[in-house]
Motif scaffolding. Structure first.
Motif, PDB file in Angstrom:
ATOM      1  N   GLU A  28       0.847  -1.185   0.000  1.00  0.00           N
ATOM      2  CA  GLU A  28       0.000   0.000   0.000  1.00  0.00           C
ATOM      3  C   GLU A  28       0.888   1.244   0.000  1.00  0.00           C
ATOM      4  N   ILE A  29       0.488   2.203  -0.793  1.00  0.00           N
ATOM      5  CA  ILE A  29       1.299   3.409  -0.972  1.00  0.00           C
ATOM      6  C   ILE A  29       0.697   4.542  -0.142  1.00  0.00           C
ATOM      7  N   ASP A  30       1.562   5.175   0.634  1.00  0.00           N
ATOM      8  CA  ASP A  30       1.114   6.332   1.410  1.00  0.00           C
ATOM      9  C   ASP A  30       1.114   7.587   0.538  1.00  0.00           C
ATOM     10  N   ASP A  31       2.207   7.788  -0.174  1.00  0.00           N
ATOM     11  CA  ASP A  31       2.298   8.953  -1.052  1.00  0.00           C
ATOM     12  C   ASP A  31       3.055   8.509  -2.309  1.00  0.00           C
ATOM     13  N   VAL A  32       2.322   8.404  -3.398  1.00  0.00           N
ATOM     14  CA  VAL A  32       2.913   7.890  -4.619  1.00  0.00           C
ATOM     15  C   VAL A  32       3.972   8.818  -5.176  1.00  0.00           C
ATOM     16  N   ASN A  33       3.943  10.069  -4.775  1.00  0.00           N
ATOM     17  CA  ASN A  33       4.898  11.029  -5.314  1.00  0.00           C
ATOM     18  C   ASN A  33       6.213  11.059  -4.547  1.00  0.00           C
ATOM     19  N   SER A  34       6.212  10.532  -3.289  1.00  0.00           N
ATOM     20  CA  SER A  34       7.442  10.629  -2.494  1.00  0.00           C
ATOM     21  C   SER A  34       7.947   9.295  -1.979  1.00  0.00           C
ATOM     22  N   ASP A  35       7.124   8.250  -1.962  1.00  0.00           N
ATOM     23  CA  ASP A  35       7.565   6.951  -1.449  1.00  0.00           C
ATOM     24  C   ASP A  35       8.592   6.318  -2.391  1.00  0.00           C
ATOM     25  N   LEU A  36       9.369   5.354  -1.793  1.00  0.00           N
ATOM     26  CA  LEU A  36      10.480   4.738  -2.513  1.00  0.00           C
ATOM     27  C   LEU A  36      10.433   3.242  -2.290  1.00  0.00           C
ATOM     28  N   LEU A  37      10.627   2.462  -3.365  1.00  0.00           N
ATOM     29  CA  LEU A  37      10.751   1.008  -3.225  1.00  0.00           C
ATOM     30  C   LEU A  37      12.220   0.677  -3.025  1.00  0.00           C
ATOM     31  N   HIS A  38      12.499  -0.053  -1.919  1.00  0.00           N
ATOM     32  CA  HIS A  38      13.865  -0.483  -1.656  1.00  0.00           C
ATOM     33  C   HIS A  38      13.916  -1.996  -1.648  1.00  0.00           C
ATOM     34  N   LEU A  39      14.994  -2.558  -2.287  1.00  0.00           N
ATOM     35  CA  LEU A  39      15.161  -4.015  -2.355  1.00  0.00           C
ATOM     36  C   LEU A  39      16.616  -4.346  -2.078  1.00  0.00           C
ATOM     37  N   ASP A  40      16.839  -5.292  -1.141  1.00  0.00           N
ATOM     38  CA  ASP A  40      18.168  -5.846  -0.870  1.00  0.00           C
ATOM     39  C   ASP A  40      18.198  -7.286  -1.330  1.00  0.00           C
ATOM     40  N   ILE A  41      19.357  -7.738  -1.825  1.00  0.00           N
ATOM     41  CA  ILE A  41      19.582  -9.153  -2.124  1.00  0.00           C
ATOM     42  C   ILE A  41      20.704  -9.627  -1.209  1.00  0.00           C
ATOM     43  N   TRP A  42      20.460 -10.711  -0.460  1.00  0.00           N
ATOM     44  CA  TRP A  42      21.403 -11.243   0.524  1.00  0.00           C
ATOM     45  C   TRP A  42      21.735 -12.683   0.189  1.00  0.00           C
ATOM     46  N   ASP A  43      22.917 -13.064   0.668  1.00  0.00           N
ATOM     47  CA  ASP A  43      23.321 -14.467   0.585  1.00  0.00           C
ATOM     48  C   ASP A  43      23.039 -15.107   1.923  1.00  0.00           C
ATOM     49  N   HIS A  44      22.195 -16.111   1.930  1.00  0.00           N
ATOM     50  CA  HIS A  44      21.784 -16.760   3.171  1.00  0.00           C
ATOM     51  C   HIS A  44      22.905 -17.680   3.640  1.00  0.00           C
ATOM     52  N   ASP A  45      23.384 -17.429   4.988  1.00  0.00           N
ATOM     53  CA  ASP A  45      24.522 -18.207   5.470  1.00  0.00           C
ATOM     54  C   ASP A  45      24.243 -18.948   6.773  1.00  0.00           C
ATOM     55  N   ASP A  46      23.161 -18.735   7.495  1.00  0.00           N
ATOM     56  CA  ASP A  46      22.896 -19.478   8.741  1.00  0.00           C
ATOM     57  C   ASP A  46      21.463 -19.957   8.758  1.00  0.00           C
TER      58      ASP A  46
END
Length: 1179
Positions: free
Chosen positions: A256-274
């Motif tokens: 859900e978007i609070d403010d389509v003009n200012s919100d940002l999509l952030h994505l991290d990719i990690w290597d699973h080690d434990d």
């Protein structure tokens, strides 16, 4: 007659199996058939001509019929190339106009459109309209909305609650990620969420340091609330993909978007080690309560920080490794969303990352404050908006609206794109909606079929059966079914809807069929319409039905059951011609389209249907024709004959198309034996052709001026006309192509007889014309005319000589041999060759008569010049005496060689040669007994004539010149130059020659022995016996005796004749008597020296009768070395001499000797021979 009765019975059986013409045609009238313009021209040409009685017009019409068949075969291509008009309408009378929206419905749709424009989000594409008022202006026109109504609806929209938006993120796959594990791989997963709108200061800080899901404990403790950093419910995580650098997740999330003009999509990719990592923590994030739970979450993040930081080389084991991140502002997402690969970014300058991540991002409205959105689904709303826009857009297409490709204006596209995005319509849903709207609109107002095909391919590419269910699936199935029914209706009426004469219509037909073909291969169609898996069978059925309806309409148009029998046949010809044209178009155009698109054999289906219908109707008509022709008083008129020929040719053309059928469809075709319907009428038609040919020949001879057609051509116009007529008739027969071998033999025999009789008739007519035109013409012009007439006859004769090849006699022979054996082949040879041989003799006879007329014109001149030679005094040399004759012949030869073809020149020269020889013979015969110089001059003349007529090999052959009369004349001239003694010797030489070849005789034979005593120069002759003598007495017997003497007498002046005793009343006398003659070597060396044995019948009261004679040359037994000339000669076997009885006066030598009245030896010799001849006459 039996054949005709068999034909009638077979016709009646077929009529009983089929409906009558009138019974089948009287139901409800079908639409008028589409008749292409070339066929219409053919129809007008055929019905317009009627019947001029002249033979010229008859053959012109026959040729016109053949040319018409040829034009029909190529009509389809020429029609297509020549016509560029718009295609005919497709939907007339098939689909009613769609229900238009009411004013209230339009208002609600308009509100929905305005709401979409006011609440639009996303980065617009360059083709979008960004000016809001431009969009409003367009919508007012498309929805027929006044300004006041627009203002009211716009105010209502502006006062309503704004739309709430969400973001759909599809994490599809990654590639070329960094390897973090010892095995050279990683175990990647993604963690993503939305960063809420930030202040301007925070935005500046963001530029210096990128955000990641890691916060040190000390920084977390400084903040009063964790939500100031990241909302917990906005964090999502994917599955871990073990041991890969190219993971495939294909997982979907909604934020859900609070403010389509200012919100940002952030994505991290990690290597699973434990075992327990950030991934598991994120999954339990919703279970976190209070600050303590969040603390545990960020402790886990801190481990990763220490392990991955620049100073973290001594970090703990089992910490997740950072592989890269993405930061995507929502206000940068296009209206239609993102579907692309994003390059991974480091979180700081010290981080090392690589690889890309494939994301699909879509912005959509999760809540809309409009009346229509609360009542209906987004799919239905979008469909209605698209339908209204299509109606408006298409109505404003000015150029070729039937070819509209469906492309809407930029304002329309802007509205539709924003609404589809806000309504969260997937690409598949949008493809289905577009297909439904466009295909429905097409049924009422046609568009380009390539658009519909493109829409189908889009559905096929996006198809996911799990995503289509409920109302959307049922509507899609209905649209498929409606479109199929619409196309089947077009296929049924395709001859009117897609005429081959219209190239645009043919292209539309091909595109329509491609669409149907693609539709039946689509997984969507098989899923939504499982009961229509045999679509190709439905197409074949409507082709059959449409073919029958078209044929019935054609019958109703031409009405072949109205009028007289002849008129009915003419109308039936038009029907068959229309069918031929339709079949031709089906083969050359439609069959390729159907086979390549829907795998249906259009040509095979329509041809078999039409052939059966035509066969039924023609069979009924021909039964009536045969019944009429059977009547004794009925005579086939020329008009009826022409019509029957045209009908036959049209049926043959129709039948010829069966060679394009697949082998499986060539069995049991209705027109297989159609030629049998015409067997009786063809005979009568040949009579008409013969009569018209004779008329044309007579007319050609009448019009002929006997002048050369061209300088290089030596025959006149009538010969060319006759050959042209023959070629026309031959072409008519070739086009008939009669398939029955026995029938073909009968017809060819008839045609050959016609050709031969017509050729002979022509030769007689041209000869009579020449004979009638002799008066008042000079010798040269008359000679030229006769030569031209001769060439005319030869020209026709040569054509007849080519008839075996022109009429394909060899093919008839083979066919008859296959059907009737060797006897059939022999019958063909005997009949046809006999006709041709007799005709050739007749033509040569007429030519010979004409040559005789030509040479007779020269007789007086020839006689004068030959008389000049005979009367020339000895003082004139031979060249001067012969010169006038040779000059005349030379002048004549110049005219002949210029006017005659080679064959005729040889014939005329041969005839002239024979005439000259006979005239010389007559002259010599009239002047027997004259001086030898006379014969020497004529001998010189003959040799000069031989050289003249031989012309150093360019004229007559020497063997032809020196045969027959020439040998007789040459011999007579030679003998006339001889003395009387030489003639007498020649007489005995001839008798010796005749005796040698005489092997049996009805006059009996004599057995003798002769031997010669050389020392004594004595010849002993022993006459043994005779046998089978002829009876010369009244008692049926004879009293024979033999006179033996040495001849000729002037060689043996001292030898006396000797005779045997008379043997009474016998025909087989035995003599056994010896006779002795003195013969010197000088005497027996003469070639003519011989013994003559004359058998006589003794009469007491009158002169003896001559029974026969034989001669034996002395060279046979007197020459040294002969067995008879040795001491043992007495022991040689006797030899048999056959008797002969020839009248001496029949020999030319006798006449020559008789003419020498002043020579005693000649007269004495003649007297003795005449006594023998008199004895023979008295018998």
């Amino acid at each position: 007659m039996s054949t005709l009765l068999d034909l009638k019975s077979s016709v009646l059986r077929q009529v009983q199996r089929s409906q009558s013409l009138r019974g089948r045609r009287e139901p409800s009238p079908a639409p008028s058939p589409t008749i292409p313009s070339p066929l219409a021209t053919l129809c007008s040409d055929t019905t317009g001509h009627r019947v001029a009685e002249g033979s010229e017009e008859f053959f012109e019409r026959m040729s016109g019929i053949l040319q018409k068949q040829e034009r029909m075969l190529h009509a389809g291509q020429s029609e297509r190339e020549s016509c560029l008009a718009p295609p005919p309408p497709e939907h007339a009378g098939q689909v009613p106009a769609p229900d238009r929206a009411t004013r209230k419905e339009l208002d609600l749709l308009y509100e929905e459109a305005i709401y979409t424009v006011v609440n639009r989000v996303g980065v617009p594409s360059p083709e979008y309209v960004t000016n809001e008022w431009d969009i409003f202006t367009y919508l007012q026109k498309a929805f027929d909305m006044g300004q006041e109504e627009h203002d009211i609806i716009l105010q209502r929209v502006q006062e309503s609650q704004r739309a709430s938006f969400s973001l759909r993120v599809s994490v599809m796959k990654g590639k070329n990620l960094m390897a973090k594990d010892a095995n050279g791989y990683s175990d990647p997963y993604c963690m993503l969420g939305l960063l809420l709108g930030q202040s301007p200061r925070e935005t500046e800080e963001k530029k210096e340091r990128k955000f990641s899901f890691r916060k040190r404990r000390e920084k977390l403790e400084k903040r009063g609330s964790v939500r100031e950093v990241l909302a917990a419910q906005s964090i999502q995580v994917t599955e871990v993909k073990p041991e890969t650098l190219n993971p495939v997740w294909n997982e979907h999330f909604v934020f859900e978007i609070d403010d389509v003009n200012s919100d940002l999509l952030h994505l991290d990719i990690w290597d699973h080690d434990d075992d327990v990592s950030v991934a598991e923590a994120c999954k339990k994030l919703n279970e976190v309560s209070g600050f303590r739970g969040m603390g545990r979450y960020f402790k886990q993040i801190a481990k990763s920080v220490r392990a991955n930081g620049a100073a973290g080389s001594g970090g703990e084991e089992n910490a997740d490794d950072f592989l890269g991140c993405l930061n995507i502002p929502l206000n940068e997402i296009p209206v239609v969303g993102y579907d692309k690969w994003f390059k991974l970014e480091p979180r700081s300058s010290a981080s090392k990352v690589q690889g890309e991540c494939h994301l699909i991002l879509r912005l959509f409205s999760s809540q809309r404050d409009t009346t229509l959105s609360k009542r209906e689904s987004n799919v239905n709303i979008h469909k209605k908006i698209l339908s209204q826009i299509l109606e408006y857009e298409h109505s404003h297409i000015q150029v070729e609206p039937y070819n509209w490709n469906g492309q809407v204006s930029p304002p329309a596209w802007t509205v539709l794109s924003h609404h589809a995005a806000q309504a969260d319509l997937s690409p598949l849903q949008q493809a289905i909606i577009r297909w439904q709207c466009y295909s429905s609109h097409h049924r009422s107002q046609r568009m380009c079929y390539s658009l519909l095909l493109r829409l189908l391919r889009t559905i096929d590419a996006e198809w996911d059966s799990a995503a289509v269910h409920g109302e959307l699936g049922s509507h899609l199935a209905d649209s498929f079914g409606s479109y199929i029914e619409y196309c089947l209706g077009l296929i049924k009426n395709m001859r009117q809807v897609f005429p081959c004469s219209n190239s645009a219509a043919v292209i539309r037909c091909e595109l329509m069929l491609r669409g149907v073909g693609h539709l039946q291969s689509m997984q969507a169609f098989r899923t939504m319409c499982p009961l229509r898996s045999q679509l190709h069978l439905e197409i074949a059925t409507v082709i059959k039905k449409g073919t029958v309806e078209w044929y019935e309409a054609t019958i109703a148009h031409f009405k072949p059951d109205e009028g007289s029998l002849e008129e009915q046949l003419r109308r039936l010809v038009l029907v068959v011609d229309a069918v031929c044209s339709d079949v031709q178009r089906g083969h050359s155009v439609f069959n390729k389209l159907f086979h390549s698109t829907v795998k249906v054999e259009f040509f095979s289906i329509s041809y078999r249907q039409l052939e059966k219908l035509v066969a039924d109707d023609v069979c009924v008509a021909m039964e009536r024709v045969c019944g009429t022709l059977e009547q004794e008083s009925s005579r086939l008129t020329q008009a009826m004959g022409e019509t029957l020929f045209e009908l036959y040719m049209s049926l043959k053309t129709l039948k010829r198309f069966r060679e394009f059928l697949p082998l499986r469809d060539t069995k049991m075709l209705a027109l297989t034996g159609f030629h049998n319907w015409f067997k009786s009428s063809i005979h009568k038609w040949l009579n008409i052709v013969h009569e018209r040919s004779c008329d044309r020949i007579r007319r050609a001879v009448e019009m002929d001026q006997l002048d050369r057609v061209e300088q290089q051509v030596k025959h006149s116009s009538s010969a060319m006309d006759v050959i042209a007529y023959f070629c026309q008739v031959r072409e008519l027969w070739a086009q008939l192509a009669w398939p029955d071998s026995s029938g073909a033999f009968i017809f060819i025999t008839r045609l050959t007889d016609n050709f031969c009789s017509e050729a002979v008739c022509y030769s007689e007519l041209i000869k009579r014309k020449v004979e009638r035109s002799q008066l008042g013409r000079d010798h040269k012009s008359l000679t030229v005319q006769m030569c031209t007439a001769l060439n005319d006859i030869e020209h026709v004769r040569l054509y007849l000589g080519n008839l075996p090849r022109e009429m394909d006699w060899r093919g008839v022979e083979q066919a008859m041999e296959e059907s009737c054996g060797p006897e059939g082949k022999e019958q063909v040879n005997k009949s046809l060759n006999g006709q041709l041989y007799n005709a050739d003799l007749d033509l040569l006879r007429e030519a010979k008569r004409l040559i005789t007329v030509l040479t007779d014109k020269m007789l007086s001149e020839l006689k004068r010049y030959i008389q000049h030679i005979s009367l020339s005094p000895d003082s004139i040399n031979n060249d001067e005496a012969v010169s006038p004759l040779m000059k005349y012949l030379d002048n004549t030869l110049v005219i002949l060689s210029e006017s005659l073809v080679k064959e005729n020149l040889s014939r005329v020269l041969q005839s002239l040669w024979e005439v000259v020889l006979r005239m010389i013979q007559d002259t010599v015969a009239e002047n027997r007994g004259v001086q030898a110089e006379f014969y020497t001059r004529f001998q010189y003349t003959v040799e000069a004539l031989v050289q003249f007529f031989h012309a150093e090999g360019e004229g007559l052959a020497l063997e032809n010149l020196k045969s027959g009369d020439y040998k007789v004349l040459e011999e007579e001239l030679r003998l006339n130059k001889c003395s009387s003694f030489e003639l007498i010797e020649q007489y005995f030489l001839e008798k010796i020659s005749q005796q040698r070849i005489l092997k049996h005789s009805k006059f009996g034979r004599v057995s003798v022995k002769c031997y010669y005593d050389a020392p004594e120069q004595r010849l002993t002759v022993e006459i043994l016996h005779a046998a089978d003598l002829i009876a010369l007495d009244a008692n049926g017997l004879s009293d024979p005796f033999v006179i033996v003497e040495l001849c000729p007498h002037h060689l043996f002046p001292m030898a006396k004749s000797q005779r045997t005793q008379v043997k009474l009343k016998t025909l087989h006398p035995v003599f056994d008597e010896f006779f002795y003659f003195h013969v010197s070597p000088e005497q027996y060396r003469h070639r003519c020296a011989c013994l003559t044995f004359t058998v006589m019948d003794y009469d007491w009261l009158s002169t003896n009768d001559f029974a026969g004679e034989a001669v034996a040359p002395l060279s046979d037994f007197c020459w040294p070395g002969r067995p008879n000339a040795t001491p043992a000669g007495k022991t040689v076997q006797p030899f048999i001499l056959h008797l002969s009885r020839q009248k001496p006066s029949e020999k030319p030598i006798m006449k020559m000797l008789e003419a020498r009245t002043g020579e005693r030896e000649a007269q004495e010799f003649v007297r003795r021979l005449k006594e023998i001849e008199k004895s023979m006459e008295e018998e």
